[in-house]
Scaffold this motif. Structure first.
Motif, PDB file in Angstrom:
ATOM      1  N   GLN A   1       0.813  -1.215   0.000  1.00 59.42           N
ATOM      2  CA  GLN A   1       0.000   0.000   0.000  1.00 59.42           C
ATOM      3  C   GLN A   1       0.848   1.267   0.000  1.00 59.42           C
ATOM      4  O   GLN A   1       0.387   2.304  -0.471  1.00 59.42           O
ATOM      5  CB  GLN A   1      -0.961  -0.010   1.181  1.00 59.42           C
TER       6      GLN A   1
ATOM      7  N   CYS B   1       1.604   1.954  -3.695  1.00 53.58           N
ATOM      8  CA  CYS B   1       0.408   2.162  -4.523  1.00 53.58           C
ATOM      9  C   CYS B   1       0.210   3.642  -4.840  1.00 53.58           C
ATOM     10  O   CYS B   1       0.322   4.500  -3.963  1.00 53.58           O
ATOM     11  CB  CYS B   1      -0.818   1.606  -3.803  1.00 53.58           C
TER      12      CYS B   1
ATOM     13  N   ALA C   1      -2.670   4.591  -6.519  1.00 58.24           N
ATOM     14  CA  ALA C   1      -4.131   4.707  -6.649  1.00 58.24           C
ATOM     15  C   ALA C   1      -4.599   4.864  -8.091  1.00 58.24           C
ATOM     16  O   ALA C   1      -5.587   5.540  -8.356  1.00 58.24           O
ATOM     17  CB  ALA C   1      -4.648   5.850  -5.772  1.00 58.24           C
TER      18      ALA C   1
ATOM     19  N   GLN D   1     -10.392  -0.424  -3.884  1.00 52.93           N
ATOM     20  CA  GLN D   1      -9.679   0.793  -3.508  1.00 52.93           C
ATOM     21  C   GLN D   1     -10.367   1.438  -2.322  1.00 52.93           C
ATOM     22  O   GLN D   1     -11.607   1.445  -2.245  1.00 52.93           O
ATOM     23  CB  GLN D   1      -9.650   1.783  -4.669  1.00 52.93           C
ATOM     24  N   ARG D   2      -9.555   1.995  -1.414  1.00 54.68           N
ATOM     25  CA  ARG D   2     -10.116   2.711  -0.270  1.00 54.68           C
ATOM     26  C   ARG D   2     -10.866   3.937  -0.761  1.00 54.68           C
ATOM     27  O   ARG D   2     -10.432   4.606  -1.709  1.00 54.68           O
ATOM     28  CB  ARG D   2      -9.006   3.140   0.697  1.00 54.68           C
ATOM     29  N   ASP D   3     -11.973   4.219  -0.126  1.00 49.98           N
ATOM     30  CA  ASP D   3     -12.797   5.362  -0.529  1.00 49.98           C
ATOM     31  C   ASP D   3     -12.097   6.701  -0.336  1.00 49.98           C
ATOM     32  O   ASP D   3     -12.234   7.601  -1.158  1.00 49.98           O
ATOM     33  CB  ASP D   3     -14.119   5.375   0.243  1.00 49.98           C
ATOM     34  N   ASP D   4     -11.325   6.831   0.732  1.00 43.50           N
ATOM     35  CA  ASP D   4     -10.761   8.140   1.055  1.00 43.50           C
ATOM     36  C   ASP D   4      -9.578   8.549   0.187  1.00 43.50           C
ATOM     37  O   ASP D   4      -9.405   9.723  -0.118  1.00 43.50           O
ATOM     38  CB  ASP D   4     -10.392   8.234   2.537  1.00 43.50           C
ATOM     39  N   ASP D   5      -8.751   7.581  -0.249  1.00 42.53           N
ATOM     40  CA  ASP D   5      -7.560   7.959  -1.018  1.00 42.53           C
ATOM     41  C   ASP D   5      -7.280   7.079  -2.241  1.00 42.53           C
ATOM     42  O   ASP D   5      -6.324   7.324  -2.964  1.00 42.53           O
ATOM     43  CB  ASP D   5      -6.325   7.998  -0.122  1.00 42.53           C
ATOM     44  N   GLY D   6      -8.088   6.063  -2.465  1.00 42.23           N
ATOM     45  CA  GLY D   6      -7.927   5.228  -3.654  1.00 42.23           C
ATOM     46  C   GLY D   6      -6.846   4.171  -3.575  1.00 42.23           C
ATOM     47  O   GLY D   6      -6.608   3.456  -4.545  1.00 42.23           O
ATOM     48  N   ILE D   7      -6.192   4.049  -2.435  1.00 39.80           N
ATOM     49  CA  ILE D   7      -5.125   3.056  -2.281  1.00 39.80           C
ATOM     50  C   ILE D   7      -5.714   1.652  -2.342  1.00 39.80           C
ATOM     51  O   ILE D   7      -6.811   1.391  -1.848  1.00 39.80           O
ATOM     52  CB  ILE D   7      -4.353   3.282  -0.959  1.00 39.80           C
TER      53      ILE D   7
ATOM     54  N   GLU E   1      -6.782  -2.141  -1.846  1.00 39.17           N
ATOM     55  CA  GLU E   1      -7.124  -3.035  -0.747  1.00 39.17           C
ATOM     56  C   GLU E   1      -7.214  -4.439  -1.333  1.00 39.17           C
ATOM     57  O   GLU E   1      -7.832  -4.635  -2.384  1.00 39.17           O
ATOM     58  CB  GLU E   1      -8.455  -2.660  -0.110  1.00 39.17           C
TER      59      GLU E   1
END
Length: 64
Positions: free
Chosen positions: A7, A10, A12, A26-32, A34
């Motif tokens: 991560q 990454c 994003a 992808q995480r909602d807050d930063d697109g990284i 998962e």
């Protein structure tokens, strides 16, 4: 097959999700990235390999 993601590396871009959305998200807050399934079934192997190949940050690692 065993999949791991870095991560920190990454960027994003989301290519992994486009190629294998059953394995990556992808995480909602930063697109990284998962990792949803570190041991995906054989029928997803080609998609996972492609996702790793197109990752611009080379943040996906696949062990066969």
């Amino acid at each position: 097959m065993k999949v791991t993601v870095d991560q920190v590396k990454c960027v994003a871009a989301g290519h992994c999700v486009m190629h294998a959305d059953e394995v990556f998200d992808q995480r909602d807050d930063d697109g990284i990235v998962e990792l949803l399934d570190p041991n995906p079934p054989e029928e997803l192997a080609d998609e996972v390999r492609q996702a790793a190949a197109v990752c611009p940050a080379m943040a996906i690692h696949v062990e066969e």
